[in-house]
Design a protein around this motif. Sequence first.
Motif, PDB file in Angstrom:
ATOM      1  N   ALA A 210      18.657   0.677 -12.337  1.00 40.58           N
ATOM      2  CA  ALA A 210      17.796   1.387 -11.392  1.00 40.58           C
ATOM      3  C   ALA A 210      18.411   2.737 -11.036  1.00 40.58           C
ATOM      4  CB  ALA A 210      17.592   0.546 -10.136  1.00 40.58           C
ATOM      5  N   MET A 211      17.594   3.641 -10.592  1.00 40.02           N
ATOM      6  CA  MET A 211      18.047   4.980 -10.211  1.00 40.02           C
ATOM      7  C   MET A 211      18.995   4.902  -9.015  1.00 40.02           C
ATOM      8  SD  MET A 211      15.645   8.231  -9.231  1.00 40.02           S
ATOM      9  CE  MET A 211      14.747   8.189 -10.756  1.00 40.02           C
ATOM     10  N   ASP A 212      19.929   5.845  -8.946  1.00 40.41           N
ATOM     11  CA  ASP A 212      20.810   5.918  -7.792  1.00 40.41           C
ATOM     12  C   ASP A 212      19.988   6.124  -6.526  1.00 40.41           C
ATOM     13  OD1 ASP A 212      22.981   5.682  -9.446  1.00 40.41           O
ATOM     14  OD2 ASP A 212      23.312   7.854  -9.613  1.00 40.41           O
ATOM     15  N   GLU A 213      20.440   5.528  -5.447  1.00 43.55           N
ATOM     16  CA  GLU A 213      19.685   5.548  -4.200  1.00 43.55           C
ATOM     17  C   GLU A 213      19.380   6.969  -3.739  1.00 43.55           C
ATOM     18  OE1 GLU A 213      17.531   4.186  -1.088  1.00 43.55           O
ATOM     19  OE2 GLU A 213      18.413   2.949  -2.667  1.00 43.55           O
ATOM     20  N   SER A 298       9.818  -7.062  -7.165  1.00 44.42           N
ATOM     21  CA  SER A 298      11.009  -6.235  -7.370  1.00 44.42           C
ATOM     22  C   SER A 298      11.318  -5.411  -6.126  1.00 44.42           C
ATOM     23  CB  SER A 298      10.789  -5.300  -8.564  1.00 44.42           C
ATOM     24  OG  SER A 298      10.648  -6.028  -9.759  1.00 44.42           O
ATOM     25  N   LEU A 299      10.286  -4.841  -5.545  1.00 46.82           N
ATOM     26  CA  LEU A 299      10.509  -4.014  -4.358  1.00 46.82           C
ATOM     27  C   LEU A 299      11.027  -4.835  -3.184  1.00 46.82           C
ATOM     28  CD1 LEU A 299       7.381  -1.678  -4.514  1.00 46.82           C
ATOM     29  CD2 LEU A 299       9.745  -1.085  -5.040  1.00 46.82           C
ATOM     30  N   ARG A 300      10.546  -6.056  -3.048  1.00 49.75           N
ATOM     31  CA  ARG A 300      11.019  -6.900  -1.950  1.00 49.75           C
ATOM     32  C   ARG A 300      12.519  -7.157  -2.048  1.00 49.75           C
ATOM     33  NH1 ARG A 300       5.549  -8.936  -1.669  1.00 49.75           N
ATOM     34  NH2 ARG A 300       5.723 -10.072  -3.630  1.00 49.75           N
ATOM     35  N   VAL A 451       2.155  -0.913 -20.058  1.00 47.84           N
ATOM     36  CA  VAL A 451       3.188  -1.830 -19.565  1.00 47.84           C
ATOM     37  C   VAL A 451       4.431  -1.069 -19.102  1.00 47.84           C
ATOM     38  CG1 VAL A 451       2.405  -3.790 -20.956  1.00 47.84           C
ATOM     39  CG2 VAL A 451       4.156  -2.255 -21.874  1.00 47.84           C
ATOM     40  N   SER A 452       4.516   0.225 -19.396  1.00 47.79           N
ATOM     41  CA  SER A 452       5.649   1.029 -18.916  1.00 47.79           C
ATOM     42  C   SER A 452       5.504   1.436 -17.453  1.00 47.79           C
ATOM     43  CB  SER A 452       5.805   2.292 -19.774  1.00 47.79           C
ATOM     44  OG  SER A 452       6.404   1.995 -21.019  1.00 47.79           O
ATOM     45  N   MET A 453       4.345   1.172 -16.856  1.00 44.42           N
ATOM     46  CA  MET A 453       4.158   1.609 -15.470  1.00 44.42           C
ATOM     47  C   MET A 453       5.080   0.880 -14.505  1.00 44.42           C
ATOM     48  SD  MET A 453       0.042   2.259 -15.120  1.00 44.42           S
ATOM     49  CE  MET A 453       0.232   2.889 -13.438  1.00 44.42           C
ATOM     50  N   ALA A 454       5.166  -0.446 -14.611  1.00 41.73           N
ATOM     51  CA  ALA A 454       5.990  -1.211 -13.669  1.00 41.73           C
ATOM     52  C   ALA A 454       7.465  -0.811 -13.732  1.00 41.73           C
ATOM     53  CB  ALA A 454       5.817  -2.711 -13.912  1.00 41.73           C
ATOM     54  N   PRO A 455       8.077  -0.761 -14.925  1.00 41.09           N
ATOM     55  CA  PRO A 455       9.488  -0.365 -14.939  1.00 41.09           C
ATOM     56  C   PRO A 455       9.713   1.075 -14.488  1.00 41.09           C
ATOM     57  CG  PRO A 455       8.635  -0.580 -17.181  1.00 41.09           C
ATOM     58  CD  PRO A 455       7.612  -1.166 -16.268  1.00 41.09           C
ATOM     59  N   THR A 456       8.762   1.974 -14.766  1.00 45.49           N
ATOM     60  CA  THR A 456       8.911   3.360 -14.317  1.00 45.49           C
ATOM     61  C   THR A 456       8.840   3.441 -12.800  1.00 45.49           C
ATOM     62  OG1 THR A 456       7.948   4.177 -16.386  1.00 45.49           O
ATOM     63  CG2 THR A 456       7.991   5.696 -14.517  1.00 45.49           C
ATOM     64  N   ILE A 457       7.929   2.705 -12.204  1.00 45.33           N
ATOM     65  CA  ILE A 457       7.834   2.668 -10.734  1.00 45.33           C
ATOM     66  C   ILE A 457       9.110   2.087 -10.139  1.00 45.33           C
ATOM     67  CG2 ILE A 457       6.617   1.611  -8.794  1.00 45.33           C
ATOM     68  CD1 ILE A 457       4.059   1.715 -10.579  1.00 45.33           C
ATOM     69  N   ALA A 458       9.592   0.989 -10.726  1.00 48.37           N
ATOM     70  CA  ALA A 458      10.831   0.376 -10.236  1.00 48.37           C
ATOM     71  C   ALA A 458      11.983   1.373 -10.304  1.00 48.37           C
ATOM     72  CB  ALA A 458      11.147  -0.873 -11.057  1.00 48.37           C
ATOM     73  N   LEU A 461      11.770   4.037  -7.575  1.00 47.36           N
ATOM     74  CA  LEU A 461      11.990   3.537  -6.215  1.00 47.36           C
ATOM     75  C   LEU A 461      13.313   2.792  -6.068  1.00 47.36           C
ATOM     76  CD1 LEU A 461       8.364   2.362  -5.321  1.00 47.36           C
ATOM     77  CD2 LEU A 461       9.585   4.368  -4.439  1.00 47.36           C
ATOM     78  N   GLY A 462      14.140   2.807  -7.119  1.00 41.41           N
ATOM     79  CA  GLY A 462      15.464   2.198  -7.012  1.00 41.41           C
ATOM     80  C   GLY A 462      15.444   0.698  -6.913  1.00 41.41           C
ATOM     81  N   ALA A 463      14.472   0.058  -7.570  1.00 45.10           N
ATOM     82  CA  ALA A 463      14.348  -1.404  -7.546  1.00 45.10           C
ATOM     83  C   ALA A 463      14.672  -1.970  -8.921  1.00 45.10           C
ATOM     84  CB  ALA A 463      12.929  -1.807  -7.138  1.00 45.10           C
ATOM     85  N   PRO A 464      15.055  -3.234  -8.994  1.00 46.35           N
ATOM     86  CA  PRO A 464      15.267  -3.854 -10.306  1.00 46.35           C
ATOM     87  C   PRO A 464      13.942  -3.973 -11.056  1.00 46.35           C
ATOM     88  CG  PRO A 464      15.367  -5.510  -8.583  1.00 46.35           C
ATOM     89  CD  PRO A 464      15.308  -4.178  -7.895  1.00 46.35           C
TER      90      PRO A 464
END
Length: 486
Positions: A210-213, A298-300, A451-458, A461-464
């Motif tokens: 995930a991206m750095d915070e 993932s966000l939770r 299907v790339s939308m979910a991992p890109t959003i994660a 937003l710094g989520a797994p």
Amino acid sequence: MKSASKFEKTAARCWNLLNEGKPFTPIFVIGTMTLFHLQGLIQGEWFPFLISLLFTLPLFILYFYYDFPLFLRNYLWIPVIGYLLFFESPNLALWGFGIGLYFFFTVFFWGTFYYHLRIGTDWLNFTRFWKLVLKNSDSTSGNAQEQLPKFLLLLAVWDGMMTNLATGELLPATHYFVFCGAVFALAFILHHFLFDWKPKQYDSFTTGEAMDEEMTNDKVVVIVIDGMRKERFYEANTPYLDSLMEQGTEYLNMETVYPARTVVCFSSMFTGTYPKEHGMKSNMVWKLGIKVESIFDSLRKVGKKGKMLGIAHLVDSFGKDVETVTAVMHKDKADRNIINKAKVIMEEQDPDLFIVQLIGTDQIGHSRGVLYDEYIEKIEEADHLIQEYVEWLEAEGKMENTTLMICADHGQADGIGGHGHLDEGERYVPFFMVGPGVKQGEKVQEKHSLVSMAPTIAHLLGAPFPSHSRGPVLNEALKERWKQHE
């Protein structure tokens, strides 16, 4: 704006028994036979009716298991012709009754009465809808070219068995089982050798961290214009969406998933995987809830919140993560009401991820067709409403560190705004994104999948990544410091 009631959610699921092609075929054939032989059944002639149904079950199972997409449906007439050659002539009165009942259901009940009550189409909608039914190529009951040969064969076999039973005979057993075997062989060969246009799937799971915070987005806002056909979008006058594309990155070859049905597409978009894993294989959902983690899960895990605003169907996949809107409203008010509610949700709940489904374009495609001016007008209406909403977000201070994604979940073919089997106009969808970490004016030619939308959003937003995410992060759109580094 009114939410979808429990009754509407239940009614939507029941309607899909008649809307989706797989359950429609057996329901329609059983209903047609029951009505046609009603007098005899009232008099107690159930034994030949049920025994002949039992002998017809192999063909019912075959036609439930196999779709016959696009040009494969032309081969459905081979078994019908074979039956006419090798067995006695069908009951033409039954066939006529079945054909009449089918077009009454699709053209008048569905295309006129249903759409008038649900979205306010004109009582004369049947004058166009019959043409859409004949041209429709999707996986619904309104696909006349697929449904006609299916139910005509089933009616002929069932009624032929029933007639012979009444005289103490059956259709010649050897001939019948050879016939069934030949139909099964034909279906297998067609699907094994000719059904080759499904999008290629990613084999491995999404990798990377995930991206750095300190580099994450505060928010991601996704607006899905349901059923927006790509070339019709380009033909429409959409100055605001065009300006967003120039400010951000557009993916010119973004593929939807198969089958391209709304519940399937949304499930794949926000889990990062395919129907075989998340379990949503059509709009007809036999068991509620996806089988894998979603982006909301993932966000939770990192203490963030996601919310989706959409029609009742999406509750079947994502449950309480969906705020519903009623789909029973005039076609000219639907998207306006959705945008109004989207403002309320952002004000009251302030989610980190907010997904908004605009349904007006899809509704017009289904009820009036995609090759008419009304369809273009709905896309242009969406342009105005998205401009209003994004400018409102800016005024509220919600866009300072926010990535905005605009896309369609699937396109639409000719006919009843057909989508499902990836006919022309369905497969490739508009997709672009704009934000602080997104490159400006970039046009990505390489083929990608929704299907790339979910991992890109994660990632943003710094989520797994969701547990079964397979799509790669859309790195081509991201500036260097925002990119995913594996």
